[in-house]
Design a protein around this motif. Structure first.
Motif, PDB file in Angstrom:
ATOM      1  N   ASP A   1      14.562  30.032  10.406  1.00  0.00           N
ATOM      2  CA  ASP A   1      15.419  30.642   9.363  1.00  0.00           C
ATOM      3  C   ASP A   1      15.465  31.733   9.104  1.00  0.00           C
ATOM      4  N   ILE A   2      15.104  32.889  10.081  1.00  0.00           N
ATOM      5  CA  ILE A   2      15.063  34.193   9.638  1.00  0.00           C
ATOM      6  C   ILE A   2      16.407  34.825  10.661  1.00  0.00           C
ATOM      7  N   TRP A   3      17.129  35.560   9.859  1.00  0.00           N
ATOM      8  CA  TRP A   3      18.201  35.911  10.352  1.00  0.00           C
ATOM      9  C   TRP A   3      18.069  37.374   9.903  1.00  0.00           C
ATOM     10  N   GLU A   4      18.784  38.458  10.742  1.00  0.00           N
ATOM     11  CA  GLU A   4      18.766  39.670  10.615  1.00  0.00           C
ATOM     12  C   GLU A   4      20.151  40.302  10.614  1.00  0.00           C
ATOM     13  N   HIS A   5      20.683  40.919   9.423  1.00  0.00           N
ATOM     14  CA  HIS A   5      21.906  41.376   9.614  1.00  0.00           C
ATOM     15  C   HIS A   5      22.005  42.927   8.730  1.00  0.00           C
ATOM     16  N   GLY A   6      22.697  43.830   9.482  1.00  0.00           N
ATOM     17  CA  GLY A   6      22.575  45.127   9.119  1.00  0.00           C
ATOM     18  C   GLY A   6      21.042  45.719   9.080  1.00  0.00           C
ATOM     19  N   GLY A   7      20.186  45.183  10.129  1.00  0.00           N
ATOM     20  CA  GLY A   7      18.973  46.070  10.049  1.00  0.00           C
ATOM     21  C   GLY A   7      17.957  45.293   8.763  1.00  0.00           C
ATOM     22  N   PHE A   8      18.573  44.323   8.061  1.00  0.00           N
ATOM     23  CA  PHE A   8      17.761  43.716   7.157  1.00  0.00           C
ATOM     24  C   PHE A   8      17.408  42.382   7.527  1.00  0.00           C
ATOM     25  N   ALA A   9      16.165  41.831   7.863  1.00  0.00           N
ATOM     26  CA  ALA A   9      15.776  40.433   8.025  1.00  0.00           C
ATOM     27  C   ALA A   9      15.394  39.751   6.898  1.00  0.00           C
ATOM     28  N   VAL A  10      16.104  38.622   6.824  1.00  0.00           N
ATOM     29  CA  VAL A  10      15.709  37.628   5.547  1.00  0.00           C
ATOM     30  C   VAL A  10      15.441  36.085   6.121  1.00  0.00           C
ATOM     31  N   HIS A  11      14.350  35.730   5.428  1.00  0.00           N
ATOM     32  CA  HIS A  11      14.006  34.293   5.529  1.00  0.00           C
ATOM     33  C   HIS A  11      14.841  33.533   4.739  1.00  0.00           C
TER      34      HIS A  11
END
Length: 221
Positions: free
Chosen positions: A171-181
């Motif tokens: 459930d970790i997705w990286e968008h615009g260089g910023f990774a979020v769980h």
């Protein structure tokens, strides 16, 4: 996230160092809404010593200090903590704020039962694996005194960025260089096992807007 964990962690550390360096005080001086809520909860619980995880440049840590709490602020970005230290001095609360460079993938540098309350605004939903999150919450439990309070916020799977960008698994997705769980609700419930779960409050923040949960839970006495 598995064999790529060290690479992603290092990339995110560099991302935040660069971001704080290029945008000093990027979140402003006003405290976040979750911090205002947390201060009320901490005060009602008789807390004095507060640990903030992922304090960044310190808008919330400095707010807690202004509210009369003694604050230990940690972050893995020395640049962010330098800005925090400067802000605490400028607002006359430097004597109530201590900063420590620390990566939450490592054990917390505090003794058992040594703090009254812990606050973490969007720290648990950084590029941490589920296993690392579980270990961190175990550390929070260790350093809290009996009856201590933990308030944290996380972006959840109902957020517009969930499933967007580059997927790293877990459930970790990286968008615009910023990774979020992004947290599913069952992860919040699992992390509350053994705690007195008081509240899971949905809210929105920012222009997207980001969709989050604010979780308040207490360690049993």
């Amino acid at each position: 996230m598995s064999e790529h964990e060290p690479e992603l962690a290092g990339a995110q550390r560099e991302h935040w160092q660069r971001t704080y360096g290029e945008h000093p005080g990027m979140y402003g001086e006003e405290p976040s809404e979750p911090a205002v809520h947390a201060a009320r909860v901490f005060r009602a619980a008789g807390a004095r010593k507060v640990l903030e995880l992922g304090a960044g440049h310190g808008r919330d840590a400095v707010y807690f200090a202004r509210e009369g709490f003694t604050v230990q602020a940690t972050d893995f970005s020395p640049v962010g903590l330098e800005q925090l230290h400067e802000a605490a001095g400028a607002q006359g609360v430097a004597e109530r704020v201590a900063t420590v460079v620390h990566d939450v993938r490592e054990p917390l540098p505090l003794a058992d039962g040594s703090v009254d309350a812990v606050f973490a605004h969007m720290l648990l939903c950084m590029a941490l694996s589920t296993k690392e999150i579980q270990a961190l919450v175990g550390e929070v439990r260790r350093v809290l005194r009996s009856g201590g309070v933990f308030v944290y916020t996380v972006r959840h799977t109902g957020d517009a960025h969930y499933g967007a960008g580059t997927g790293h698994g877990d459930d970790i997705w990286e968008h615009g260089g910023f990774a979020v769980h992004f947290f599913p609700r069952d992860l919040v419930d699992a992390l509350a096992d053994g705690w007195q779960s008081q509240e899971v409050h949905p809210f929105e923040e920012g222009d997207l807007p980001r969709r989050l949960w604010r979780v308040t839970q207490t360690l049993p006495r």
